[in-house]
Every structure is written in C-alpha cells, then in structure tokens.
Design a protein around this motif. Structure first.
Motif, mmCIF file in Angstrom:
data_model
loop_
_atom_site.group_PDB
_atom_site.id
_atom_site.type_symbol
_atom_site.label_atom_id
_atom_site.label_comp_id
_atom_site.label_asym_id
_atom_site.label_seq_id
_atom_site.Cartn_x
_atom_site.Cartn_y
_atom_site.Cartn_z
ATOM 1 N N VAL A 1 4.717 35.650 -10.510
ATOM 2 C CA VAL A 1 5.227 33.667 -10.803
ATOM 3 C C VAL A 1 7.358 33.785 -10.642
ATOM 4 O O VAL A 1 7.379 34.563 -10.975
ATOM 5 C CB VAL A 1 4.956 33.961 -11.854
ATOM 6 C CG1 VAL A 1 6.348 32.420 -12.709
ATOM 7 C CG2 VAL A 1 4.041 33.487 -12.288
ATOM 8 N N GLY A 2 7.281 33.037 -9.950
ATOM 9 C CA GLY A 2 8.878 33.208 -9.673
ATOM 10 C C GLY A 2 9.586 33.884 -8.232
ATOM 11 O O GLY A 2 10.392 33.852 -8.047
ATOM 12 N N SER B 1 5.981 26.908 -2.995
ATOM 13 C CA SER B 1 6.565 27.323 -4.399
ATOM 14 C C SER B 1 7.697 28.117 -3.735
ATOM 15 O O SER B 1 7.968 28.170 -4.777
ATOM 16 C CB SER B 1 4.940 28.796 -4.115
ATOM 17 O OG SER B 1 3.510 27.935 -4.631
ATOM 18 N N ARG B 2 7.539 29.304 -2.615
ATOM 19 C CA ARG B 2 8.591 29.442 -2.957
ATOM 20 C C ARG B 2 9.803 28.978 -2.990
ATOM 21 O O ARG B 2 11.103 29.506 -3.457
ATOM 22 C CB ARG B 2 8.788 30.814 -1.622
ATOM 23 C CG ARG B 2 10.601 31.657 -2.069
ATOM 24 C CD ARG B 2 9.964 32.471 -0.185
ATOM 25 N NE ARG B 2 11.016 33.555 -1.051
ATOM 26 C CZ ARG B 2 12.652 33.151 -0.455
ATOM 27 N NH1 ARG B 2 12.555 32.315 -0.395
ATOM 28 N NH2 ARG B 2 13.349 34.621 -0.741
ATOM 29 N N SER B 3 10.293 27.799 -1.377
ATOM 30 C CA SER B 3 11.143 26.846 -1.663
ATOM 31 C C SER B 3 11.234 26.524 -3.131
ATOM 32 O O SER B 3 12.209 26.279 -3.518
ATOM 33 C CB SER B 3 10.629 26.142 -1.004
ATOM 34 O OG SER B 3 10.405 26.016 0.720
ATOM 35 N N ALA B 4 9.900 26.014 -4.021
ATOM 36 C CA ALA B 4 9.986 25.628 -5.548
ATOM 37 C C ALA B 4 10.651 26.368 -6.596
ATOM 38 O O ALA B 4 11.477 26.267 -6.908
ATOM 39 C CB ALA B 4 9.587 24.924 -5.588
ATOM 40 N N PHE C 1 6.878 29.307 -10.316
ATOM 41 C CA PHE C 1 4.950 28.924 -9.016
ATOM 42 C C PHE C 1 4.808 30.283 -8.891
ATOM 43 O O PHE C 1 6.223 31.340 -8.449
ATOM 44 C CB PHE C 1 4.949 28.105 -7.901
ATOM 45 C CG PHE C 1 5.000 26.118 -8.430
ATOM 46 C CD1 PHE C 1 4.100 25.405 -8.935
ATOM 47 C CD2 PHE C 1 6.738 26.155 -8.465
ATOM 48 C CE1 PHE C 1 4.350 24.291 -8.949
ATOM 49 C CE2 PHE C 1 6.387 24.861 -9.082
ATOM 50 C CZ PHE C 1 5.553 23.634 -9.503
ATOM 51 N N PRO C 2 3.608 30.434 -8.612
ATOM 52 C CA PRO C 2 3.550 32.115 -8.117
ATOM 53 C C PRO C 2 3.447 32.424 -6.655
ATOM 54 O O PRO C 2 3.310 31.107 -5.646
ATOM 55 C CB PRO C 2 1.881 32.300 -7.704
ATOM 56 C CG PRO C 2 1.372 31.018 -9.602
ATOM 57 C CD PRO C 2 2.628 29.861 -8.757
ATOM 58 N N ALA C 3 4.616 33.028 -6.571
ATOM 59 C CA ALA C 3 5.014 33.360 -4.315
ATOM 60 C C ALA C 3 5.605 35.135 -4.851
ATOM 61 O O ALA C 3 5.416 35.892 -5.145
ATOM 62 C CB ALA C 3 5.980 32.765 -4.488
ATOM 63 N N GLY C 4 5.563 34.806 -2.822
ATOM 64 C CA GLY C 4 5.581 36.700 -2.910
ATOM 65 C C GLY C 4 6.907 37.407 -3.216
ATOM 66 O O GLY C 4 8.229 36.963 -3.094
#
Length: 523
Positions: free
Chosen positions: A286-287, A233-236, A272-275
């Motif tokens: 998100v983001g 998600s973070r990579s995206a 996407f949801p990420a840390g």
C-alpha cells in the motif's frame, strides 16, 4: 537563704501548674490538651486526646467532601473533591504533639509553654495524604480538554496568488507544574475557605505574520518527473502523496519530514496497493510508488539549495531520475527524506500532478542569491555491475501454472555533483554517493496445490534455466489439474508428459553442449 528562696519558687510554680493533687490526677487520666491549641482550623483546647482526634477526623471528612475547582482561565473549569483522590489525614500523631505542649519536658519548659499559650494560640498543621496517580489523572483530563493546538500563520497559493491564513495561539496545560500547585494548595490552603486552584497554562504564540509571509513570492527551485508508464494504483499514490505535501509552509530553521507529512500508508489515507522495492524484489504494498514523490521534491530542494538532513538512495535503480538523484522513503525500513529551511525567510511548497502523468514541486521563498548564480546537478556513474544469470524461485502462495517475471536490474555506484557558476567562475562538489544492488532476472514459479510428482516435474523444468520450458511445464500441469475427472484427463496427462520430456531433452542437450565445450577448452 538563697536555697530556701529557690525551693519556695519551685513549690509555687508547681502549685500554679498543678493547683491540687486531685486535679493533677484527673488531668493525667483524661489527658486534656492545654487551652489555646489548634490542629489545623480545629480548636482542641481542653479536649481529651481521643476527642481531639475525633474532631480533627470529622473536619478532614468535611474538607474531603468540598469541591475544589481547577481553573484554566476563560471559563474553563473542572471540579473534584478530596474523596476523588482518596484524601486522608496522614499525620494523626500530631494529636500527641498537641497534648505534649505544656505537659511534657521539665517544669520550667512546661510553665513557659502554658504562659505562652495564654498570650498566643499555637497551631499544629494537618498534613494530607492522597493517591497521586488519581490527581495526575484529573490534571491529564484537564489537559485533554483545555489544550489548544498552536497554528502558525500559513500560505495558500490560489489562481489569484498567495493568501495568508491567520495563526492561532496554542495553550498547553503544564501537567507536572499544575500537579505541584494543587499539592501545595492541599497542604496549605485546604479547609481555609479557598476552593479554587489555577492550573499552570503555557501559551505558545504562532510563528509568522501576514507581513512576513507577504514577502514569499520568488521561485527558489522547481522540478518535474514523469510517471507515464505507471498503472492506475501507482498513479493514484503519486497524486495522493503530492497532495499531502502541497501547501506546506516551513519557517526558518524548521525541519520538514516527508514521512511525517504523508503517512500512514493506508487505504483510509488515500493509498492503494502498487509495486515497490523490498529486499531486491518488486512487491505489492500500500503506497507503492510514493518514492517518486520524495525524489521529485528532493530535486526541487537541491535547486533551492536548502539543507538536506536525511536522504537515502533506492536499493535498486529507478528510471525516472538519473542515478544518485533519487530519495527513497520506507516507513518500515527507516528511510526518510528530511530537509531544513536554511534560509532567513519562510518557504512554501507547491505540488501538483497533471493529466499527462507528471508531478511537479516548486519551492517559493525570498530569493537572496545573486542574480547571476546558476546551480545545476550532474549524475556520474562510477561503476556498473551487469545482471547475473536468471534466478528461479518457487512460491507456494501461487497456484501451479503461475510463472511471474521480474526484470533484471543492473548494479551501479554513482555520485551526484553540484555545479555552481557565479561571476564567471564554476565550482563543483559531490552532494551524495549511492550504491544500487544488481538484481538478476527473477522468475517466480507457483507450486500451490502441487503434489510431490508435480513439484519434481517443475524442478526439472527449472533446471533447464529456460523460461519458455518452465512456462510449458507449468501450463501443462495447471491444465491437467483442471481436466482431472473429465474426458480430457488422459490428454492433459499426456501433455504434461510431453512437456516434461521436452525439458529432459533440453537438459540432455545442455549437458552434451557443456561436455563439448569442456573438451574444446582442454584441447
């Protein structure tokens, strides 16, 4: 003799104005308007006041039904009627003024007015009233339909080099100016054969040209960071933010805003949801991870020596650049990264990510700096604050059994130096200063679904300050909830007792150790 002559003249004038007593009485009763008098385009000569008012009202009704065409040029037209804006005759008292001409004032004034009317007609202007908000609404709809966005000449980097895309002239309806023009027409042109009004449209020419952009070829600054440790998600998010910035053409003096370019942070916009960091905590949003995009671009901007107008450090240290080399952004936190193209030529931003999880930004422009000029940046840590004792927090949104851990973050005070070597001389200056919070290791313990006894048992485990003990008690409580009403209920309850007993034993051991340490210190 002179007095007799004056008296005779006055009698003669009176006879001319009022030929017979009977006629004077009839005129006074009927209140006939003198000949040669107009109200707007309506000839009210010889009409009674009532008839004149009726005639003018009828004229206004007819005018109200007429189509008024608004033109923005090139076949862009919109029509409306006076009825659409509630048009009405506002100065109805003008009928009394029309009657007064030649009928009021002293005898000389009345005589003169009547003689003037024999030579030239006199026109009283009709004044119109209307609902201005309705008129403004019509013009606003025209603007919505006719406004055309200005598109500057732009660059696009392809495998074969740079390609220039043509610009587009923008058109903008000047709404206040157009409303004023229509109002002037209503008062001075309505009912006089004219039915069209030109809207005031302002042209906005695009910036740039193919010739100007053809000069953009030189690399002014480039920078790469790694996100190999990031999840999917973070990579995206990093790739999506990079994509949204890639291809930006910025003209001299223009300010580039990262937030304006990559927001909103929504799934519909590719996030996407990420840390992410929030008040000293790592939370899902998100983001999450987007700050690596702004940070990578920040370092490319520094190497290009463009003017930075807004930059913020993170609340806690990050691991993909050195301290004070970051640029945090937060849509809800008022943090943005902005810079100005302070060169004399357009610049182009190329951004891309690689399959091995690296993000790169390269800024192209026209290099005007000396060939021997070398620019670099060095981080200097001024102060470090070690992490304090672990912090335990309870979270009722997480079920019993959940124990989450957030790593500790050291606190830092740092600054970033710009080092320039040119013509054998080296100069240094501080670019920014940053403060990063110290955050202890945070252990989050779920209490969702726990009764008072279970919460007390969890608090006993938390009091030990030992993560293993907390996990043991939390796990036993979760197992007991699952085993409730089954054959394993008694064994699960015993396991809870054992885990809590171990926690109490540890607390006793810690207390004894503390007492011993105190005695040694006293001795």
């Amino acid at each position: 003799m002179k007095k007799q002559f004056n008296c005779a003249a006055l009698i003669l004038l009176a006879m001319l104005l009022f030929p017979a007593g009977k006629a004077y009485a009839a005129e006074s009763d009927a209140r006939k308007i003198a000949n040669g008098v107009y109200i707007g385009s309506v000839d009210v000569s010889g009409m009674s006041v009532d008839d004149a008012e009726t005639a003018v009202s009828q004229f206004v009704d007819e005018v109200s039904a007429e189509q008024i065409t608004l033109s923005a040029g090139e076949g862009r037209e919109t029509s409306f009627t006076g009825e659409d804006i509630g048009l009405y005759w506002s100065n109805t008292s003008i009928v009394e003024d029309a009657y007064a001409l030649g009928h009021q004032g002293n005898i000389i004034k009345r005589y003169k007015a009547l003689k003037d009317l024999e030579k030239n007609n006199y026109t009283f202007d009709i004044e119109y009233g209307y609902e201005k908000e309705l008129l403004e609404g019509i013009v606003a709809r025209c603007a919505d339909e006719y406004d055309q966005e200005t598109i500057n000449y732009n660059l696009k980097k392809t495998a074969d080099g740079f390609v220039v895309s043509d610009g587009q002239t923008g058109y903008l309806v000047d709404q206040p100016g157009s409303v004023s023009a229509i109002e002037s027409f209503i008062q001075s042109g309505l009912g006089k054969g004219q039915t069209s009004v030109d809207l005031i449209v302002k042209a906005d020419e695009p910036k740039g040209s193919a010739e100007e952009l053809s000069k953009v070829r030189d690399v002014l600054g480039t920078f790469t960071t790694s996100y190999k440790s990031s999840g999917a998600s973070r990579s995206a998010n990093v790739a999506n933010g990079c994509r949204l910035i890639d291809g930006s053409t910025i003209y001299p003096g223009e300010e580039f805003s990262v937030l304006d370019t990559i927001t909103p942070f929504t799934e519909a916009n590719g996030y996407f949801p990420a840390g992410s960091y929030l008040n000293g905590l790592v939370v899902e949003s998100v983001g999450g991870g987007i700050c690596q995009v702004s940070t990578t671009l920040y370092n490319a901007v520094l190497l290009a020596e463009l003017e930075v107008t807004e930059r913020h450090n993170h609340s806690m240290i990050v691991n993909y650049v050195d301290p004070s080399a970051d640029a945090a952004i937060a849509e809800s936190g008022g943090k943005n990264f902005k810079f100005v193209n302070s060169t004399e030529y357009p610049i182009y931003i190329e951004g891309y990510t690689s399959s091995d999880k690296h993000i790169t930004f390269t800024i192209y422009g026209v290099e005007t700096r000396d060939a021997g000029r070398h620019v670099s940046y060095k981080s200097e840590v001024l102060e470090t604050t070690p992490a304090s004792a672990d912090q335990f927090v309870t979270d009722p949104s997480q079920n019993v059994g959940y124990v989450g851990t957030q790593s500790a973050h050291l606190g830092y005070k740092a600054q970033l130096w710009k080092i320039v070597t040119e013509n054998g001389e080296t100069t240094k200056e501080v670019v920014n200063s940053s403060n990063y919070k110290m955050v202890p290791k945070i252990i989050t313990v779920g209490t969702g679904g726990a009764d008072a006894t279970a919460v007390s048992q969890l608090q006993t485990a938390i009091a030990t300050g030992d993560v293993g003990t907390v996990k043991a008690v939390a796990g036993a409580l979760a197992a007991a909830r699952t085993a409730a009403g089954t054959e394993g209920e008694e064994a699960a309850a015993q396991a809870v007792g054992d885990a809590v007993g171990a926690a109490n034993a540890l607390l006793k051991q810690q207390a004894e150790a503390a007492d011993t340490a105190e005695v040694i210190q006293t001795d």
